[in-house]
Structures are given as structure tokens and as C-alpha cells.
Design a protein around this motif. Structure first.
Motif, mmCIF file in Angstrom:
data_model
loop_
_atom_site.group_PDB
_atom_site.id
_atom_site.type_symbol
_atom_site.label_atom_id
_atom_site.label_comp_id
_atom_site.label_asym_id
_atom_site.label_seq_id
_atom_site.Cartn_x
_atom_site.Cartn_y
_atom_site.Cartn_z
ATOM 1 N N SER A 2 -102.053 -19.799 15.595
ATOM 2 C CA SER A 2 -101.723 -19.942 14.172
ATOM 3 C C SER A 2 -100.306 -20.479 14.023
ATOM 4 N N GLU A 3 -100.022 -20.950 12.849
ATOM 5 C CA GLU A 3 -98.712 -21.522 12.619
ATOM 6 C C GLU A 3 -97.592 -20.502 12.824
ATOM 7 N N ASN A 4 -97.864 -19.277 12.319
ATOM 8 C CA ASN A 4 -96.870 -18.215 12.465
ATOM 9 C C ASN A 4 -96.585 -17.867 13.912
ATOM 10 N N GLN A 5 -97.694 -17.758 14.681
ATOM 11 C CA GLN A 5 -97.533 -17.448 16.102
ATOM 12 C C GLN A 5 -96.664 -18.488 16.797
ATOM 13 N N SER A 6 -96.952 -19.787 16.495
ATOM 14 C CA SER A 6 -96.186 -20.826 17.175
ATOM 15 C C SER A 6 -94.710 -20.770 16.782
ATOM 16 N N LEU A 7 -94.452 -20.462 15.517
ATOM 17 C CA LEU A 7 -93.054 -20.345 15.107
ATOM 18 C C LEU A 7 -92.364 -19.201 15.830
ATOM 19 N N ASP A 8 -93.120 -18.093 16.015
ATOM 20 C CA ASP A 8 -92.581 -16.960 16.786
ATOM 21 C C ASP A 8 -92.153 -17.385 18.178
ATOM 22 N N ILE A 9 -93.030 -18.161 18.819
ATOM 23 C CA ILE A 9 -92.721 -18.607 20.186
ATOM 24 C C ILE A 9 -91.431 -19.420 20.220
ATOM 25 N N PHE A 10 -91.335 -20.375 19.303
ATOM 26 C CA PHE A 10 -90.104 -21.180 19.280
ATOM 27 C C PHE A 10 -88.879 -20.317 19.036
ATOM 28 N N GLN A 11 -89.062 -19.370 18.128
ATOM 29 C CA GLN A 11 -87.913 -18.518 17.835
ATOM 30 C C GLN A 11 -87.474 -17.719 19.052
ATOM 31 N N SER A 12 -88.482 -17.216 19.795
ATOM 32 C CA SER A 12 -88.077 -16.407 20.946
ATOM 33 C C SER A 12 -87.500 -17.275 22.066
ATOM 34 N N ILE A 13 -88.051 -18.480 22.251
ATOM 35 C CA ILE A 13 -87.457 -19.389 23.252
ATOM 36 C C ILE A 13 -86.010 -19.714 22.868
ATOM 37 N N ARG A 14 -85.842 -19.995 21.590
ATOM 38 C CA ARG A 14 -84.521 -20.356 21.104
ATOM 39 C C ARG A 14 -83.525 -19.211 21.352
ATOM 40 N N LYS A 15 -83.994 -18.022 21.005
ATOM 41 C CA LYS A 15 -83.135 -16.843 21.130
ATOM 42 C C LYS A 15 -82.754 -16.619 22.594
ATOM 43 N N ASP A 16 -83.823 -16.673 23.475
ATOM 44 C CA ASP A 16 -83.560 -16.440 24.909
ATOM 45 C C ASP A 16 -82.614 -17.490 25.503
ATOM 46 N N ALA A 17 -82.948 -18.766 25.209
ATOM 47 C CA ALA A 17 -82.156 -19.842 25.817
ATOM 48 C C ALA A 17 -80.693 -19.764 25.373
ATOM 49 N N PHE A 18 -80.479 -19.598 24.082
ATOM 50 C CA PHE A 18 -79.095 -19.563 23.590
ATOM 51 C C PHE A 18 -78.346 -18.326 24.063
ATOM 52 N N GLY A 19 -79.112 -17.206 24.098
ATOM 53 C CA GLY A 19 -78.486 -15.968 24.595
ATOM 54 C C GLY A 19 -78.016 -16.163 26.020
ATOM 55 N N ALA A 20 -78.893 -16.718 26.874
ATOM 56 C CA ALA A 20 -78.537 -16.910 28.286
ATOM 57 C C ALA A 20 -77.369 -17.879 28.431
ATOM 58 N N LEU A 21 -77.422 -18.964 27.642
ATOM 59 C CA LEU A 21 -76.333 -19.953 27.739
ATOM 60 C C LEU A 21 -75.003 -19.361 27.289
ATOM 61 N N GLU A 22 -75.053 -18.545 26.279
ATOM 62 C CA GLU A 22 -73.838 -17.919 25.775
ATOM 63 C C GLU A 22 -73.188 -17.062 26.865
ATOM 64 N N GLU A 23 -74.038 -16.387 27.641
ATOM 65 C CA GLU A 23 -73.509 -15.485 28.668
ATOM 66 C C GLU A 23 -73.145 -16.184 29.961
ATOM 67 N N ALA A 24 -73.709 -17.400 30.152
ATOM 68 C CA ALA A 24 -73.472 -18.100 31.421
ATOM 69 C C ALA A 24 -71.980 -18.285 31.639
ATOM 70 N N SER A 25 -71.530 -18.020 32.886
ATOM 71 C CA SER A 25 -70.095 -18.161 33.123
ATOM 72 C C SER A 25 -69.801 -19.125 34.260
ATOM 73 N N ASP A 26 -70.814 -19.818 34.745
ATOM 74 C CA ASP A 26 -70.508 -20.861 35.730
ATOM 75 C C ASP A 26 -71.556 -21.984 35.669
ATOM 76 N N PHE A 27 -71.240 -23.006 36.356
ATOM 77 C CA PHE A 27 -72.058 -24.201 36.319
ATOM 78 C C PHE A 27 -73.469 -23.938 36.846
#
Ligand code: DAH
Length: 336
Positions: A2-27
Motif C-alpha cells: 500500500s502507499e502508506n506502507q511504502s512511505l513507511d519504508i522510505f521513512q525508516s531507510i531515511r531515518k537509519d541512513a541519516f542517523g548512521a551518517l550523523e554518527e559516522a566518525s571516519d571515512f
């Protein structure tokens, strides 16, 4: 999906990716995150690949969201990579590349400054003649630097020592103009017979030239006993020069005036260009000085001297300008 489900997925990918990048401290970590989300089998890549199995409407909707997110993540990764020092995208391997066949770099070695070397040598010569090494403060009081040495306020002899006073003036603190205050400091605390040397830096508020610096090294000498005489002083200094220069050098003693000795002398040595170079001020300790430290001048007598270490170093190493010592010019220092 469903449309909602797919939006959920994008939101969680976005959240995870940005969270990890924010914490990354080396190349390396950024690189791993890149693979995890937008690499060949990354989370977002998988979704993009699955678009072809979807209906046209779904594809339109999901596709544009997925692509926008991919762009966002790519942008963030680029920023992060720049932060950790990668220039221009994906060729960080170049920067990490090490040529293991290149010859090693020589580690440059420091060495002892010529004045320190002469100071060590001079000290050990005096030690071999029974003198003890003592030190005193560079910030001195007017009392020890002048008054106790028979140089009261308004005494014209104060003009011999142009002084760096430490503000505020009323405290009477100054940068010592000579090492002589240590005669007083030492005799106040020790009973004769005594033999000491006091090496250290001294400061003069005056114009500098090739043989005068505003900051230089002196070595004070002091010997007090029942029968210490001018002859003892002369013998000591002759012996000292012989040991230091390892050749016979010409030396002369002539009268000189210093308020804390009587009689006072100056000692010159002849340099290589046949010029007399003044290197020592000296004399028999003035009876008033002995009284100042509560010694009885009818029982004790002695000599004192102050030697200019920079000038002796210049003589030993054929240096023609005293200002070179503190110039910070490595081309000068590296010659020794
Ligand atoms: N303190 C004197 C100076 O800096 C040098 C000196 C002269 C030291 C005579 C002495 C001395 O101990 O007896 O010019």
C-alpha cells in the motif's frame, strides 16, 4: 504494497541512513554506509530495482520518492566524505596508497646549542677545581640586584646596568642585570670557606650590537676563605682558560670599577684577530658586602667574578655576532 506502507519504508531507510551518517566518525564508516543503502545491493537500491515489477501508477509514485531519497543520501555522503578528507569523490584509494619501495625518510636530529655546550664545559672545569654549582632567580629584587651589592638608589653606578623593571615599579622587581645578586643570596645562607659558580641568563635594557645583546649568559664565581688573594684569582682564571681553549691564549688583567669589589679588575683575552676582548669583571669582595651578609671582613676575604659566556662561546667557535645566538636562524645553529 500500500502507499502508506511504502512511505513507511522510505521513512525508516531515511531515518537509519541519516542517523548512521550523523554518527559516522571516519571515512571507512561512511564508505560502509554508502554500500549498505545505495550500493549494488543496498536497501534503497533493492527497492529501485523492484520498481519494474510494479504497476505504472505505483512505479511513478514510488520511483520519484525513491530517487529523491537516493539523491538526498548521496549528497549527505559526499559532505561526510569531504569532512573526513577525501577530495573529489571515489578515488580515496589514491590517498591511502603507500609506496613500500620508497627509501625511508631520515629523522632529523637536534643537537645542543653552542652556548649550552660551552656552559657544560665551563661548569665541569670549575667543578674539577672544587666549585659547586648554584642557581638563582631570573626575576630579582632591587635589593639583591643593587642595594645589597653596594649600589643604592641614585648611585651613579646604577647607570652601568640599564634595567628591565617589572611593572608595577613600586614592587622593585626586575630582570636581573647580572648574576652577582647570588653572591649575597648564597653568603646569607652559607658560612665560608666557600667556592661556588652561578650560571644563568641576564638581561639589559640597552641597544644591541655585535658584542652586546639584551639577553645573555653570565657565570658568577665566588670564593671566600681566610687568605684568598688576587694571586689565587689569577691562577684560577689562567688555569681555567688553559683547560677551556686547550692552548695558551693571551690574557691581561687591568683595573676596573664595580661597586661590590675593591680593588676591581677586568680580564681580557686576545682573540684571533689580535683584538682584546673583555670577558670577565672581577675583584676582591668589598668589605661592605661581607658586612651586608654578616661576615667579619677582618676574618674573611675573597674574590668574585662574572664571566660573559656568550663572548667565550664566540671566541671558542669563531662567531662574530652575539645576536646570532638568539636569532632563531637555523642555518646558524645547524653549523655546530
Ligand atoms: N656583575 C658584573 C657585571 O655584570 C660583573 C662582575 C664584576 C661580577 C665584578 C663580579 C665582580 O662578581 O666581582 O658587569
Amino acid at each position: 504494497m500500500s502507499e502508506n506502507q511504502s512511505l513507511d519504508i522510505f521513512q525508516s531507510i531515511r531515518k537509519d541512513a541519516f542517523g548512521a551518517l550523523e554518527e559516522a566518525s571516519d571515512f571507512e564508516t561512511v564508505h560502509k554506509i554508502e554500500a549498505e543503502y545505495i550500493g549494488k545491493s543496498g536497501r534503497l537500491t533493492k527497492i529501485l530495482k523492484s520498481l519494474k515489477e510494479m504497476s505504472l501508477a505505483e512505479r511513478k509514485e514510488m520511483g520519484s520518492t525513491a530517487n529523491a531519497l537516493k539523491k538526498e543520501i548521496e549528497e549527505k555522503i559526499k559532505l561526510k566524505k569531504e569532512e573526513f578528507g577525501e577530495r573529489g569523490g571515489s578515488n580515496h584509494r589514491d590517498a591511502d596508497w603507500i609506496d613500500i619501495t620508497a627509501p625511508g625518510k631520515k629523522i632529523s636530529r637536534g643537537h645542543i646549542h653552542p652556548i649550552s655546550r660551552v656552559l657544560k664545559e665551563v661548569t665541569s672545569i670549575f667543578e674539577s677545581m672544587g666549585f659547586e654549582v648554584v642557581e638563582g632567580p631570573e626575576v630579582e629584587t632591587e635589593h639583591y640586584n643593587f642595594d645589597a651589592l653596594n649600589i643604592p638608589k641614585e648611585h651613579p653606578a646604577r647607570d652601568l646596568w640599564d634595567t628591565f623593571w617589572i611593572k608595577p615599579l613600586k614592587n622593585g622587581l626586575l630582570l636581573r642585570t647580572h648574576t652577582s645578586p647570588n653572591q649575597i643570596r648564597y653568603m646569607e645562607k652559607h658560612q665560608p670557606p666557600l667556592r661556588i659558580i652561578v650560571p644563568g641568563q641576564v638581561f639589559r635594557y640597552e641597544a644591541s650590537d655585535s658584542s652586546h645583546g639584551i639577553q645573555f649568559y653570565q657565570l658568577e664565581g665566588l670564593m671566600v676563605d681566610k687568605t684568598t688573594s688576587v694571586a689565587n684569582f689569577k691562577a684560577l682564571i689562567e688555569q681555567f682558560f688553559k683547560k677551556l681553549f686547550k692552548e695558551n691564549i693571551q690574557m691581561r688583567i687591568r683595573p676596573g670599577y664595580f661597586p661590590f669589589v675593591e680593588p676591581g679588575f677586568e680580564v681580557d683575552i686576545k682573540d684571533r684577530s689580535d683584538k682584546w676582548l673583555e670577558v670577565i669583571g672581577a675583584g676582591m669582595i668589598h668589605p661592605q658586602i661581607l658586612k651586608n651578609v654578616k661576615l667579619d671582613p677582618s676574618q674573611w676575604q675573597g674574590f668574585a667574578f662574572g664571566m660573559g659566556l656568550d663572548r667565550i662561546t664566540m671566541m671558542k667557535y669563531k662567531i662574530d655576532d652575539i645576536r646570532l645566538f638568539h636569532s632563531g636562524d637555523l642555518r646558524f645553529i645547524r653549523q655546530f
